[in-house]
Design an enzyme around this catalytic site. Sequence first.
Site, PDB file in Angstrom:
ATOM      1  N   GLY A 132       1.513  -7.517 -33.268  1.00  0.00           N
ATOM      2  CA  GLY A 132       1.849  -7.020 -31.942  1.00  0.00           C
ATOM      3  C   GLY A 132       2.023  -8.043 -30.847  1.00  0.00           C
ATOM      4  O   GLY A 132       1.897  -7.703 -29.665  1.00  0.00           O
ATOM      5  N   ASP A 211      10.726  -8.886 -35.061  1.00  0.00           N
ATOM      6  CA  ASP A 211      10.272 -10.225 -35.444  1.00  0.00           C
ATOM      7  C   ASP A 211       9.902 -10.273 -36.918  1.00  0.00           C
ATOM      8  O   ASP A 211       9.146 -11.122 -37.354  1.00  0.00           O
ATOM      9  CB  ASP A 211       9.058 -10.615 -34.587  1.00  0.00           C
ATOM     10  CG  ASP A 211       8.706 -12.091 -34.687  1.00  0.00           C
ATOM     11  OD1 ASP A 211       9.633 -12.905 -34.772  1.00  0.00           O
ATOM     12  OD2 ASP A 211       7.502 -12.413 -34.683  1.00  0.00           O
ATOM     13  N   LYS A 252      14.962 -11.628 -34.656  1.00  0.00           N
ATOM     14  CA  LYS A 252      14.772 -12.953 -35.247  1.00  0.00           C
ATOM     15  C   LYS A 252      15.717 -13.164 -36.422  1.00  0.00           C
ATOM     16  O   LYS A 252      15.855 -12.304 -37.286  1.00  0.00           O
ATOM     17  CB  LYS A 252      13.324 -13.140 -35.715  1.00  0.00           C
ATOM     18  CG  LYS A 252      13.076 -14.515 -36.336  1.00  0.00           C
ATOM     19  CD  LYS A 252      11.608 -14.814 -36.514  1.00  0.00           C
ATOM     20  CE  LYS A 252      10.982 -14.006 -37.624  1.00  0.00           C
ATOM     21  NZ  LYS A 252       9.574 -14.389 -37.841  1.00  0.00           N
TER      22      LYS A 252
END
EC number: 2.1.1.57
Length: 398
Positions: A132, A211, A252
């Site tokens: 997180g 991510d 990402k």
Amino acid sequence: MRTVEDRSLEFLIRRDREAELPPLASLCCNYFKQRHWRDAFDDEQASLREELWAVKTQLDTIPMEAYTATRNKLFPLALSGEQQQFSNRAGHKLLESMESTGVWMELSKLLCGKSRKRPRDFAFADVCGGPGAFSQALFKAGRKQGWRHLHGYGMTLAGVSGLDWYNSLLNSPQFTCTYGLDGTGDIFKLSNIDCLVSITKAAPMFLVVADGGFSVDFSVANYQETISSRIMYGQWLAALKLLRKGGCCVLKLFDTFSPLSRAVVYLSCFLYSRVHVAKPRHSRVVNSERYLVCVDFLGYPNEAWGRYLDCFYELGFVDNEHVPELMPREWCLQDEIFMADMRDMNMTVATNQMTALQMILNAASAVEEELKAKETTTRTSAESDDSPLSSRESCKDG
């Protein structure tokens, strides 16, 4: 000798505004060409990619401890575990990517509308986001921006050590986590993405961040881009399904040499008003990591796009070993404006990375000697502490 340092880079990726919309509806949904991840590259910038791989391979001769110490000495900004503001570096990387590409400005304009006194409600989705750090950073930045009605939604793999959401998020009324339809949180299953879409259907979803990734064995590190193809595409697709018009996404990436990465960036140029690739300063110059930042979501050009992109994900990725062909590579290659921007970005990031790696190669032997000397000193000191007391010390104790 040329040197580099960790600093933020941003690249605007454009397309030819006269280019025709890629006819995804004309492609077959029943069969997709497959290539093993080792063979999922083409000849586009192949010499640059192979040169980069060759430099990376030279690192195999350096012990990991010496490599890490040398890297941290030369590039101290990106130390692992930096916790000045967030629980890890990922939060810094997200905010720096958003800052360099104008996402904050775009969101502020979108949320405030005609009145700056009462911002609209705002929701974000953190996909593959455990534990997180991205959500943590967004809540902190949201308070700074004055966005009091900010709500986050997160999905991550269930039951995986290190991916459990931070307790501060789980205990927050401003954060909702889900593990999808089957309770696994596995983004490889389209039904889990659709579950998150259903949960957020009424939310003002103006930002999606992703991510996700996983460690690969050192022996195949050069193939991290193609090995990560499935999770990269799944996160990109999730953003398309979650966002409201006008929203932004930050995803990402690793290297951007493969046809699939190229196709995803190219299609993004038709789905958003503005597309960037960012290399934030907290992302080590020695690695290939970068972020695709897409601003002002336009929505699907037509329903056929949505059907095809879903079908590609569900039927194209038959396993984790193969990479399917999203669309003919010529569709990207014939757009000279797009290809010029992609080549420039790849060249700049790869050249900086090779320079940084060469700096490590040049300095590693000296650092390794320092580590050995330090280890010898520590061992000698420990042996001295464990030795019998001298006669003088014995008398003093007596």
